[in-house]
Design an enzyme around this catalytic site. Sequence first.
Site, PDB file in Angstrom:
ATOM      1  N   ILE A  18      41.300  57.805  43.553  1.00  0.00           N
ATOM      2  CA  ILE A  18      42.354  57.171  42.764  1.00  0.00           C
ATOM      3  C   ILE A  18      42.333  57.608  41.303  1.00  0.00           C
ATOM      4  CG2 ILE A  18      43.366  54.923  42.172  1.00  0.00           C
ATOM      5  CD1 ILE A  18      43.462  55.717  45.162  1.00  0.00           C
ATOM      6  N   GLU A  53      52.863  42.169  38.959  1.00  0.00           N
ATOM      7  CA  GLU A  53      52.573  40.972  38.163  1.00  0.00           C
ATOM      8  C   GLU A  53      53.623  40.714  37.091  1.00  0.00           C
ATOM      9  OE1 GLU A  53      48.612  42.300  36.872  1.00  0.00           O
ATOM     10  OE2 GLU A  53      49.323  42.002  34.844  1.00  0.00           O
ATOM     11  N   HIS A  72      35.203  47.298  45.128  1.00  0.00           N
ATOM     12  CA  HIS A  72      34.766  46.224  44.227  1.00  0.00           C
ATOM     13  C   HIS A  72      33.330  45.801  44.476  1.00  0.00           C
ATOM     14  CE1 HIS A  72      39.136  46.156  44.124  1.00  0.00           C
ATOM     15  NE2 HIS A  72      38.980  45.809  42.869  1.00  0.00           N
TER      16      HIS A  72
HETATM   17  N1  GLN Z   1      43.601  55.772  37.874  1.00  0.00           N
HETATM   18  C1  GLN Z   1      42.977  54.522  37.576  1.00  0.00           C
HETATM   19  C2  GLN Z   1      41.516  54.579  37.963  1.00  0.00           C
HETATM   20  O1  GLN Z   1      41.196  55.272  38.889  1.00  0.00           O
HETATM   21  C3  GLN Z   1      43.650  53.392  38.318  1.00  0.00           C
HETATM   22  C4  GLN Z   1      43.080  52.055  37.954  1.00  0.00           C
HETATM   23  C5  GLN Z   1      43.812  50.874  38.544  1.00  0.00           C
HETATM   24  O2  GLN Z   1      44.515  50.976  39.501  1.00  0.00           O
HETATM   25  N2  GLN Z   1      43.662  49.711  37.990  1.00  0.00           N
HETATM   26  O3  GLN Z   1      40.673  53.923  37.375  1.00  0.00           O
HETATM   27 ZN    ZN Z   2      43.824  50.263  41.531  1.00  0.00          ZN
END
Ligand code: GLN
Ligand code: ZN
Length: 762
Positions: A435, A609, A698
Amino acid sequence: MKSGNLGYPRIGQDREWKKALEAYWAGKLEEEALHAALKTIRLGNLKKQLEHGVDVIPVGDFTYYDHVLDTSAMFGIVPERFGYAGGEVGLDTYYAVARGNRESAASEMTKWFNTNYHYIVPELGEGSRPQLTRNRPLEAYREAKAELGIEGRPVVVGPYTYLKLAKGYAPEALDAWVDRLLPLYAQVLRELAAEGVAWVQVDEPILATTLDEADLARVKRIYGFLKSEAPGIDIMLQTYFESVDAYDLVVSLPVAGIGLDFVHDGGRNLAAVQGRGFPADKTLGAGLIDGRAIWKADLRGKWETLSALASVVTADRIVVQPSSSLLHVPVSAARETALPAELRGALAFADEKLAELALLAKAGRLGIEAIAAELEAAERSRDALQRSPARTNATVRARMATLASQPAARSSAFGTRRVVQEAKWQLPPLPTTTIGSFPQTPEVRGARQKWRKGEWSPAQYEAYIQEQIRAWIDIQNDIGLDVLVHGEFERTDMVEFFGEKLAGFAFTAKGWVQSYGSRCVKPPIIYGDVELPETMTVTETVYAQSLTQKPVKGMLTGPITILNWSFVRDDKTREEVAYQIALALRDEVEALEAAGIGMIQVDEPALREGLPLKREQWAHYLDWAVRAFRLSTSTVRDETQIHTHMCYSEFHDIIESISALDADVISIETSRSHGELIGIFEEHTYDKGIGLGVYDIHSPRVPSADEMSHMIDRALRVLDPGLFWINPDCGLKTRGYEETVASLRHMVQATEAARERYAVRP
Ligand code: GLN
Ligand code: ZN
């Protein structure tokens, strides 16, 4: 006419509150010392409100963690897994519910209405036997009186708001729960009355949301009951964050006062008071000073609204209030001496708002002339900000004037882009990626500190970041991921990083607000026109791409997330500001593409949100939010692949808008939602690239390849394997090195096995 407050920030000028809590959790502060430290903060807060001349001072709004959790603790509502056996909820149990302990997971936490404050969701299990464990508002009242001679107004979370925010009961059981809690509320109120307390503030922000007939019937029943069981106390039934739809019903409830928000109500509350009248025997809590924004009030405009109210409600039945608790703004603007003078002058944080409340009430009593000098000073500061060159940037304005003709759609439809992209990228089926961020180790954060303090030159810091990027490109290649990222080592926070580089943003030194528990955030301030002075991410991304044959995704935060996680100027609509940010981000997207980056991810974790409290306003918000995202991402070539990422799973209501973003690939959190999201795709299948997180980031736990295979199988029952991507739930910046590498290896193993199973071999 009086002034009153609804709640004050807990965190202290220098986040003393956070420090005390964390020291206690770390075993570095004894329980007694914690009580003493928090008492000092609590009394300090009360004293400030007294000194600023606020007539009605809230007590009991202070907390050891969260006010909703306090309400649960007050009623002995503790999830069974914590082994609570009734009676007073000890501090360790209280914090275990909030934060979890070795044996049991914490209660869920979620956003308090449309704010960035998160509360602990009450769990009303079958086994819970609510009881009054402590009369917290009474204790707070006694303390304020004994220590400071303050005749405070105790605050409680109202019964209906509490129950509607709770979980763990079937919808049919709601009435039974009302019956169970009401006698306890009545007892709290009776004890307050017996103590001689005149007024109590009962917060029912739920009344500002969309309620049905059954809800309203319960509200009627609740306040009828409290009136008959505790007749000796005056209730200020406090609403905030929006207008009250059921105005007639609410003002007819048997309470002594009604608090309304005249700032975030779209003008509807004022129209209701003017059009429908206000009962002559009730007090009006007039929420005129914005409890959510950080700008000095337009006192003349506020006075005009107040005068309009005073033509319906007699002046001695009006309390001038903030629109909501001041919990949502930082403590004091006075110390922000490093900000540009014209900006600092126009700020009003909690303390400055206290002064505004007192002034406005004074104007209400004595006429506007009585505050002429202060009014003039405030107008001068507001004008100075308005005249600031940062406020009006000719280039931005010229561009905004052409908004209607700015492209907000890709030149080809996804079907066409897909073919071009497949030919260009030649990715294996079920491509793997992450991500964006990799572990922000203490070493990475330490390096940034050294550079910020000037111990390291910019060149030294850049070299260090490059080393990290190189190391992680090697690691990603070694693990066998298909689409790589540079790792975001140069970023602290996904909004702050961009805000620091874009024109129109400012950062405070101490402008902290509580996000959840001891966690505070310092939102950027968008005070001027937003523009991109120079590229923000090209150097690192291009460097990363130079190290590998595999594609490296560029990584940006989207316009709506930047907007929703900032304090925003109030002379423009949020929609306009979103478009300004969007156009600045488009420049970055184009610069990345021009520099040879062919995949660009634009994260929008805060899109959902930002949804308004009232459903009828959702469509409008989603329209402009989607348009902003598309303004940022639509001018690229067909072969350039736009990704987006969101980390929440309540998609049901907004799936159409998610699809309308028209991103080529979306990655979404799934693993914590237990398949909920997958269910959605049974009804609406998704027709663009999609990655559902196959493991939860997490927790430090390393999930097995088998577990991930199971997640993949579940997803592929409803989604097209030809469009499916494999990735973790979210960024990995909070994780450690070992667990990250191990988990990603398992993810690649699970992918390889899935390619076999689905016979979609590369
Ligand atoms: N690109 C961001 C990361 O990898 C995305 C964070 C998020 O979705 N809150 O930290
Ligand atoms: Zn995220």
